[in-house]
Scaffold this active site. Structure first.
Site, short mmCIF file in Angstrom:
data_model
loop_
_atom_site.label_atom_id
_atom_site.label_comp_id
_atom_site.label_asym_id
_atom_site.label_seq_id
_atom_site.Cartn_x
_atom_site.Cartn_y
_atom_site.Cartn_z
N MET A 24 -8.47 -33.92 10.57
CA MET A 24 -8.04 -33.39 11.87
C MET A 24 -8.61 -34.22 13.03
SD MET A 24 -5.98 -30.85 11.60
CE MET A 24 -6.03 -30.05 13.19
N GLY A 25 -9.91 -34.49 12.98
CA GLY A 25 -10.56 -35.24 14.06
C GLY A 25 -10.00 -36.66 14.17
N SER A 49 -21.53 -38.86 8.87
CA SER A 49 -21.67 -40.03 8.00
C SER A 49 -20.82 -41.15 8.59
CB SER A 49 -21.23 -39.69 6.59
OG SER A 49 -19.99 -39.04 6.62
N GLU A 104 1.83 -15.93 11.65
CA GLU A 104 2.30 -16.89 10.63
C GLU A 104 2.31 -16.22 9.24
OE1 GLU A 104 0.21 -20.73 10.91
OE2 GLU A 104 -0.13 -20.59 8.76
N TYR A 105 1.27 -15.48 8.92
CA TYR A 105 1.23 -14.75 7.63
C TYR A 105 2.42 -13.80 7.53
CZ TYR A 105 -3.64 -15.74 6.03
OH TYR A 105 -4.78 -16.31 5.56
N SER A 131 -3.07 -25.90 16.50
CA SER A 131 -2.20 -25.60 15.37
C SER A 131 -1.25 -26.75 15.10
CB SER A 131 -1.40 -24.33 15.62
OG SER A 131 -0.51 -24.11 14.55
N GLY A 135 -1.65 -28.45 11.89
CA GLY A 135 -2.21 -29.18 10.74
C GLY A 135 -2.41 -30.64 11.04
N LYS A 182 -5.30 -18.20 18.90
CA LYS A 182 -5.03 -18.99 17.68
C LYS A 182 -5.11 -18.08 16.45
CE LYS A 182 -4.59 -22.56 14.85
NZ LYS A 182 -5.35 -22.39 13.66
N HIS A 205 -12.03 19.66 14.62
CA HIS A 205 -11.97 18.44 15.44
C HIS A 205 -11.20 18.64 16.74
CE1 HIS A 205 -14.13 16.12 12.57
NE2 HIS A 205 -13.24 16.29 11.61
N HIS A 208 -2.00 -16.06 16.32
CA HIS A 208 -0.95 -16.99 15.89
C HIS A 208 -0.95 -17.08 14.35
CE1 HIS A 208 -0.06 -20.99 14.28
NE2 HIS A 208 0.86 -21.12 15.21
N ASN A 209 -2.12 -17.25 13.76
CA ASN A 209 -2.18 -17.37 12.30
C ASN A 209 -1.77 -16.06 11.62
OD1 ASN A 209 -3.31 -19.82 13.00
ND2 ASN A 209 -4.77 -19.80 11.33
P1 NBP Z 1 -13.31 -30.21 7.45
O1 NBP Z 1 -13.19 -28.81 7.82
O2 NBP Z 1 -13.08 -30.60 6.03
O3 NBP Z 1 -14.78 -30.72 7.89
C1 NBP Z 1 -15.22 -32.02 7.60
C2 NBP Z 1 -15.97 -32.60 8.78
O4 NBP Z 1 -17.09 -31.76 9.12
C3 NBP Z 1 -16.53 -33.96 8.48
O5 NBP Z 1 -16.43 -34.76 9.62
C4 NBP Z 1 -17.96 -33.63 8.13
O6 NBP Z 1 -18.84 -34.73 8.30
C5 NBP Z 1 -18.25 -32.58 9.15
N1 NBP Z 1 -19.48 -31.82 8.90
C6 NBP Z 1 -19.77 -30.92 7.94
BR1 NBP Z 1 -18.67 -30.48 6.57
N2 NBP Z 1 -21.00 -30.39 8.04
C7 NBP Z 1 -21.53 -30.99 9.12
C8 NBP Z 1 -22.79 -30.89 9.75
N3 NBP Z 1 -23.72 -30.02 9.33
N4 NBP Z 1 -23.04 -31.66 10.83
C9 NBP Z 1 -22.09 -32.52 11.27
N5 NBP Z 1 -20.88 -32.66 10.73
C10 NBP Z 1 -20.59 -31.90 9.65
O7 NBP Z 1 -12.37 -31.13 8.38
P2 NBP Z 1 -10.86 -30.91 8.85
O8 NBP Z 1 -9.98 -30.44 7.75
O9 NBP Z 1 -10.51 -32.16 9.59
O10 NBP Z 1 -10.96 -29.70 9.89
C11 NBP Z 1 -11.78 -29.76 11.03
C12 NBP Z 1 -11.70 -28.43 11.76
O11 NBP Z 1 -10.36 -28.23 12.18
C13 NBP Z 1 -12.05 -27.23 10.90
O12 NBP Z 1 -12.72 -26.28 11.68
C14 NBP Z 1 -10.71 -26.67 10.50
O13 NBP Z 1 -10.76 -25.29 10.22
C15 NBP Z 1 -9.91 -26.97 11.74
N6 NBP Z 1 -8.48 -27.06 11.55
C16 NBP Z 1 -7.96 -27.64 10.46
C17 NBP Z 1 -6.59 -27.72 10.29
C18 NBP Z 1 -6.02 -28.38 9.09
O14 NBP Z 1 -4.80 -28.32 8.91
N7 NBP Z 1 -6.82 -29.04 8.27
C19 NBP Z 1 -5.75 -27.23 11.28
C20 NBP Z 1 -6.29 -26.68 12.42
C21 NBP Z 1 -7.66 -26.59 12.53
P3 NBP Z 1 -19.13 -35.74 7.07
O15 NBP Z 1 -17.98 -36.67 7.06
O16 NBP Z 1 -20.40 -36.38 7.46
O17 NBP Z 1 -19.23 -34.90 5.83
#
Ligand code: NBP
Length: 476
Positions: free
Chosen positions: A13-14, A34, A189-190, A128, A130, A182, A452, A185-186
């Site tokens: 996501m990031g 990392s 979606e369900y 939202s 993905g 949000k 009551h 919204h989810n």
């Molecule tokens: P993840 O939810 O799989 O998280 C992985 C990231 O979190 C990595 O960058 C990891 O760093 C970092 N991280 C963790 Br795990 N523990 C950490 C800590 N203690 N300190 C610093 N960094 C830490 O990633 P994602 O699927 O990209 O989702 C990110 C967010 O977006 C989540 O909250 C998710 O619910 C939300 N979201 C996801 C979607 C989707 O479709 N996937 C949609 C909308 C929102 P590392 O690389 O060093 O392990």
């Protein structure tokens, strides 16, 4: 040169959000716990725009223009707090910290209050769409202060999905408002997915049609008022054949729906707020039921109806009825979700404009659908609308659909096809319509066993009947 915006947390996501910012001409600071993820992004996509990678949080913070705008995109929960704790000592008054993860709105309220103490803005933001949405244009639901939005909004609006020249991003309201919306919204979606799944089940096990045929039906529906991303992908999934077996894909997948928990949050919160979101609740329960393997195994031999299929003429008519029932039930599910947004807004003093939420869901997100235009118009016409069901357009649509809707629910019951979503939507509709509800009897029962008390229709005051005595009435 300093960066316009920073992203920390570069998993799927990031990374995609960072690339989206860069593609829109923003200079993007990058950081991940990392460093491998940061280098991988630079190696693969560094050419796409202006990135400023950092290995440490201190370098990352130093690379940003002030007031700093930092998006945290890490796993929700403790990791988010860990990142905030690391960031805060490095920041200065007026800086803006955005949490784009799927946080619970109460966590967002807590974090916002804590950062406010440090003179920092905390913007809990629902995102939202993905992975693909993050890159191509998501629907963005930011909370936080209006001041933070003035600085951050233009950046977010530039990367959001655009529909008819309008961005699918707006300031939702203070503190947890964005994550609350949000969450709802989810939940919607369900409900929407459950209703579509029930429509499929009726066409399959009531009308006796095959998945490929049902895929064509959904494609036709998608050309009209049901036009939506979820209907579109449903047709794709139903039309897909499993390569290994040559069977319809839907037949080789285990019938146990999983969940990550945002639907459950929606229902838990609705229970706290006292908002009946029966469509969302049924959808969450239906997933739980599907996963209750032992229970289902034990009950498999329970007797069902003797009549199990419609004849072919009836099946054709029935398909048309199912479209009507789906549309009507969908209106109810959305109406309930919007009522939850209004209730949350009132409870927490957020002043959320419901029509604006419908507008920012028109693109980028999973529930994007043509009929959100109608919802936006309904709230534009009357921002205080008690329920979408009474808006002129929806009232008419429900009136036209109701006979078919009733036929579908009763036929489903006769054929033994479970339709918890359709049935609860119809029950909600009829409950709201009812002049008198049997709640009067429930009040009587409560007064009988627990004193009551109850209120009368003809006089003010609170009353109790001496049920165990001479049954005279006392005013309390
Ligand atoms: P993840 O939810 O799989 O998280 C992985 C990231 O979190 C990595 O960058 C990891 O760093 C970092 N991280 C963790 Br795990 N523990 C950490 C800590 N203690 N300190 C610093 N960094 C830490 O990633 P994602 O699927 O990209 O989702 C990110 C967010 O977006 C989540 O909250 C998710 O619910 C939300 N979201 C996801 C979607 C989707 O479709 N996937 C949609 C909308 C929102 P590392 O690389 O060093 O392990």
């Amino acid at each position: 040169q300093s960066a316009d915006i920073g992203v920390t947390g570069l998993a799927v996501m990031g990374r995609n959000l960072a690339r989206n910012f860069a593609r829109h001409g923003h200079r993007v600071a990058l950081h991940n716990r990392s460093t491998a993820r940061t280098s991988a992004l630079m190696a693969e996509f560094g050419h796409e725009g202006a990135f400023v990678p950092s290995e440490t949080m201190a370098q990352f913070v130093a690379s940003l223009a002030r007031p700093r705008r930092i998006v945290i995109m890490v796993k929700a929960g403790e990791p988010t707090d860990a990142v905030i704790d690391e960031l805060v000592p490095l920041l200065e008054e007026g800086d803006i910290v955005v949490d784009g993860g799927n946080a619970h709105f109460l966590d967002t309220r807590r974090r916002e209050a804590a950062l406010r103490e440090h003179g920092l803005h905390f913007v809990g933001t629902g995102i939202s769409g993905g992975e693909e949405g993050a890159l191509e244009g998501p629907s963005i639901m930011p909370g936080g202060t209006a001041q933070a939005y003035r600085s951050l909004g233009p950046l977010l609006e530039s990367i959001a999905a655009q529909v008819d020249g309008r961005p699918c991003c707006t300031h939702v309201g203070p503190d947890g408002a964005g994550h609350f919306v949000k969450m709802v919204h989810n939940g919607i979606e369900y409900a929407d997915m459950q209703l579509i799944a029930e429509a499929y089940d009726l066409l399959r096990h009531g009308a006796g049609r095959q998945p490929a045929e049902i895929a064509r039906t959904f494609r036709t529906w998608n050309e009209d008022r049901l036009n939506s991303y979820l209907i579109e992908i449903t047709a794709e999934v139903l039309g897909h054949t499993d390569a290994a077996t040559g069977r319809p894909f839907v037949d080789i997948v285990q019938d146990r729906a999983e969940q990550k928990g945002t639907g459950r949050w929606t229902v838990q919160t609705a229970l706290e707020l006292g908002v009946p979101v029966s469509g969302i609740a049924e959808a969450v329960f239906a997933r739980s039921l599907s996963g209750s393997v032992t229970l289902r195994e034990a009950a498999r031999e329970l007797p069902g109806p003797t009549e199990t299929w419609l004849d072919s003429a009836a099946a054709d008519r029935f398909a048309g009825d199912v479209e009507q029932a789906l549309y009507a039930s969908k209106i109810v599910a959305y109406a309930q979700g919007f009522n939850q947004i209004q209730a949350g807004s009132a409870e927490y003093g957020w002043q959320i404009a419901p029509g604006a939420m419908a507008s920012i869901w028109r693109g980028g997100c999973i529930i994007r659908a043509k009929f959100l235009d109608r919802i936006e118009a309904a709230y534009q016409a009357d921002a205080q609308l008690p329920t979408l069901l009474t808006d002129e357009y929806f009232r008419k649509a429900l009136g036209e659909a109701q006979s078919a809707w009733r036929r579908v629910v009763s036929t489903a019951a006769q054929l033994g096809v479970p339709v918890p979503g359709f049935a609860t939507a119809l029950a909600y509709y009829d409950s709201l319509r009812a002049g008198r509800l049997p709640a009067a009897l429930i009040q009587g029962q409560r007064d009988f066993f627990g004193a009551h008390t109850y209120r009368r229709i003809d006089r003010d005051g609170v009353f109790h009947t001496l049920w165990a005595g001479d049954r005279s009435e006392q005013e309390r």
